[in-house]
Write a protein that holds these residues in place. Sequence first.
Motif, PDB file in Angstrom:
ATOM      1  N   ALA A 195      12.253  37.444  15.582  1.00 46.61           N
ATOM      2  CA  ALA A 195      11.106  37.202  14.870  1.00 46.61           C
ATOM      3  C   ALA A 195      10.935  38.229  13.627  1.00 46.61           C
ATOM      4  N   ASN A 196      10.665  37.682  12.639  1.00 46.82           N
ATOM      5  CA  ASN A 196      10.115  38.718  11.250  1.00 46.82           C
ATOM      6  C   ASN A 196       9.468  39.948  11.842  1.00 46.82           C
ATOM      7  N   HIS A 197       8.316  39.743  12.648  1.00 47.52           N
ATOM      8  CA  HIS A 197       7.629  40.919  13.192  1.00 47.52           C
ATOM      9  C   HIS A 197       8.205  41.946  13.994  1.00 47.52           C
ATOM     10  N   VAL A 198       9.206  41.455  14.739  1.00 41.13           N
ATOM     11  CA  VAL A 198       9.846  42.166  15.513  1.00 41.13           C
ATOM     12  C   VAL A 198      10.887  43.249  15.000  1.00 41.13           C
ATOM     13  N   THR A 199      11.486  42.379  13.974  1.00 39.44           N
ATOM     14  CA  THR A 199      12.441  43.222  12.884  1.00 39.44           C
ATOM     15  C   THR A 199      11.670  44.210  11.910  1.00 39.44           C
ATOM     16  N   ALA A 200      10.595  43.622  11.781  1.00 41.00           N
ATOM     17  CA  ALA A 200       9.816  44.504  10.876  1.00 41.00           C
ATOM     18  C   ALA A 200       9.361  45.862  11.590  1.00 41.00           C
ATOM     19  N   LYS A 201       8.706  45.713  12.809  1.00 46.32           N
ATOM     20  CA  LYS A 201       8.332  46.858  13.544  1.00 46.32           C
ATOM     21  C   LYS A 201       9.530  47.836  13.872  1.00 46.32           C
ATOM     22  N   PHE A 202      10.723  47.243  14.227  1.00 51.94           N
ATOM     23  CA  PHE A 202      11.784  48.163  14.419  1.00 51.94           C
ATOM     24  C   PHE A 202      12.080  48.882  13.176  1.00 51.94           C
ATOM     25  N   LEU A 203      12.220  48.357  11.971  1.00 54.15           N
ATOM     26  CA  LEU A 203      12.493  49.060  10.669  1.00 54.15           C
ATOM     27  C   LEU A 203      11.378  50.202  10.372  1.00 54.15           C
ATOM     28  N   ALA A 204      10.158  49.605  10.690  1.00 57.60           N
ATOM     29  CA  ALA A 204       9.119  50.666  10.184  1.00 57.60           C
ATOM     30  C   ALA A 204       8.899  51.756  11.488  1.00 57.60           C
ATOM     31  N   SER A 205       9.315  51.734  12.533  1.00 48.94           N
ATOM     32  CA  SER A 205       9.494  52.626  13.535  1.00 48.94           C
ATOM     33  C   SER A 205      10.568  53.805  13.116  1.00 48.94           C
ATOM     34  N   HIS A 206      11.406  53.340  12.448  1.00 44.05           N
ATOM     35  CA  HIS A 206      12.642  54.015  12.288  1.00 44.05           C
ATOM     36  C   HIS A 206      12.861  54.642  10.864  1.00 44.05           C
ATOM     37  N   ALA A 207      11.698  54.468   9.829  1.00 42.57           N
ATOM     38  CA  ALA A 207      12.094  54.480   8.431  1.00 42.57           C
ATOM     39  C   ALA A 207      12.572  55.968   8.277  1.00 42.57           C
ATOM     40  N   ASP A 208      12.658  56.934   8.969  1.00 46.63           N
ATOM     41  CA  ASP A 208      12.956  58.155   8.691  1.00 46.63           C
ATOM     42  C   ASP A 208      14.650  58.259   8.472  1.00 46.63           C
ATOM     43  N   ARG A 209      15.177  57.033   9.267  1.00 46.61           N
ATOM     44  CA  ARG A 209      16.712  56.808   9.201  1.00 46.61           C
ATOM     45  C   ARG A 209      17.215  56.645   7.857  1.00 46.61           C
ATOM     46  N   HIS A 210      16.431  56.235   6.877  1.00 44.78           N
ATOM     47  CA  HIS A 210      16.785  56.175   5.417  1.00 44.78           C
ATOM     48  C   HIS A 210      17.971  55.229   5.443  1.00 44.78           C
ATOM     49  N   TRP A 211      17.984  53.822   5.833  1.00 45.50           N
ATOM     50  CA  TRP A 211      19.041  53.045   5.447  1.00 45.50           C
ATOM     51  C   TRP A 211      19.044  52.773   4.159  1.00 45.50           C
ATOM     52  N   ASN A 212      20.060  52.437   3.266  1.00 45.14           N
ATOM     53  CA  ASN A 212      20.459  52.471   2.030  1.00 45.14           C
ATOM     54  C   ASN A 212      19.967  51.023   1.701  1.00 45.14           C
ATOM     55  N   ASN A 213      20.513  49.980   2.461  1.00 43.19           N
ATOM     56  CA  ASN A 213      20.523  48.324   2.249  1.00 43.19           C
ATOM     57  C   ASN A 213      20.050  47.668   3.703  1.00 43.19           C
ATOM     58  N   VAL A 214      19.236  46.992   3.647  1.00 42.11           N
ATOM     59  CA  VAL A 214      18.972  46.147   4.726  1.00 42.11           C
ATOM     60  C   VAL A 214      18.988  44.696   4.380  1.00 42.11           C
ATOM     61  N   PHE A 215      19.865  43.983   4.899  1.00 41.96           N
ATOM     62  CA  PHE A 215      20.141  42.670   4.584  1.00 41.96           C
ATOM     63  C   PHE A 215      19.776  41.564   5.753  1.00 41.96           C
ATOM     64  N   PHE A 216      18.511  40.800   5.426  1.00 41.40           N
ATOM     65  CA  PHE A 216      18.004  39.946   6.672  1.00 41.40           C
ATOM     66  C   PHE A 216      19.004  38.768   6.475  1.00 41.40           C
ATOM     67  N   CYS A 217      19.236  38.560   7.980  1.00 43.79           N
ATOM     68  CA  CYS A 217      20.254  37.366   7.841  1.00 43.79           C
ATOM     69  C   CYS A 217      19.590  36.054   8.986  1.00 43.79           C
ATOM     70  N   HIS A 218      20.246  34.999   8.803  1.00 41.71           N
ATOM     71  CA  HIS A 218      19.902  33.727   9.669  1.00 41.71           C
ATOM     72  C   HIS A 218      18.627  33.404   9.511  1.00 41.71           C
ATOM     73  N   LEU A 219      18.061  33.391   8.105  1.00 38.34           N
ATOM     74  CA  LEU A 219      16.771  32.704   8.081  1.00 38.34           C
ATOM     75  C   LEU A 219      16.627  31.200   8.369  1.00 38.34           C
ATOM     76  N   SER A 220      15.399  30.814   9.279  1.00 37.05           N
ATOM     77  CA  SER A 220      15.285  29.555   9.483  1.00 37.05           C
ATOM     78  C   SER A 220      14.828  28.736   8.345  1.00 37.05           C
ATOM     79  N   ASN A 221      15.527  27.534   8.445  1.00 36.19           N
ATOM     80  CA  ASN A 221      14.937  26.712   7.345  1.00 36.19           C
ATOM     81  C   ASN A 221      13.792  26.116   7.493  1.00 36.19           C
TER      82      ASN A 221
END
Length: 263
Positions: A195-221
Motif C-alpha cells: 500500500a502507498n501508506h506502507v511504502t510512505a512510512k518506510f521511506l519517511a522512517s529512513h530518510a537519513d539514508r538519503h536515497w538519490n532516486n525513488v521509483f514507485f512501481c506497479h501502481l494499480s489502475n
Amino acid sequence: MKFCSFASGSAGNCYYIASGNSAILIDAGISARAIRNSLKSIGVGFDSIYGIFVTHDHFDHTYGLGLLGERYNVPVYSTAEVLAGYNRCVRQSIKLSSCRRYVQKGVSVAVGDFSITPFHLDHDASDCVGYYIEAGGSSLAVATDLGFINDDAAHYLLKADNIVIEANYSEQMLMEGPYPVYLKQRILSSNGHLANHVTAKFLASHADRHWNNVFFCHLSNNNNTPDKVIEEIHAAFDLNGVRENLPVLHTLPRRTMTGIFEF
C-alpha cells in the motif's frame, strides 16, 4: 548506471538497466516485440542484453520470457522455484530449458559489469525475489510485488543509493472500490501488494539514508493514481519532519516507457 522502465503494472512489467557496454532486464512481462521496439527506441542493440532477471512467475512479469530466452538465446536468471513455476504455467507455450540460469537468495552473481544479489520478497507466487544491483560505483534495489517489507527487503533497500519499490494501492480507494471481497483480501494480505501508506512510512522512517532516486512501481489502475502516491509520500515525510535532503520521487507509468535515468 542507466535505468528505464518499459512497463510497470498488472498489464506487464519490464525494466532496463545498463552500465558500460552491458545491460540487463528485470522481468519480461510484455511481448518480445515490445521489448525489442523499446530497446530500439533508446538506441540499444538487443545483443547488449546479458540476461533477464525474473522476480517471480506471474504472467505480468513473464509474458515475453520464453521467446526471449529460448528463441533469442538470452540467459534467464532466477531461483529454481521461480523458473519451475514458469514452466508449470499453462499460458506459457514456450518452456524454459537451455536458457535457465539458477541464482540463490543472498548470493551475488556477476553478469557483465554488474554484481546482482537476489533477496527474498513475500508474494503469492511460486517464489519471489527482489534484486540488489551494483555497477560503476552506483547501486539500485528493485522490490516489486510484495505484501510487506520483510527484513531481507529492508536490508537491501536501505543499502541502495536508488530504489524501485511498489506503491500498488491507496487503501481508501481499494476499500471503497468495486473489487470483490476475496480480491481485496488478497491484495491486503502479507503475500499481496504494498500500500502507498506502507511504502510512505518506510521511506519517511529512513530518510537519513538519503536515497538519490525513488521509483514507485506497479501502481494499480483501479485503486491508485500517481498523484495519490506522491500525496501520501509527502504526508508521511511531513508527519516525520522530513523536509531536507529528499530523494527525487518518480512514479512509473503502467503501459508507456520512461526516459533514461542516469545515476
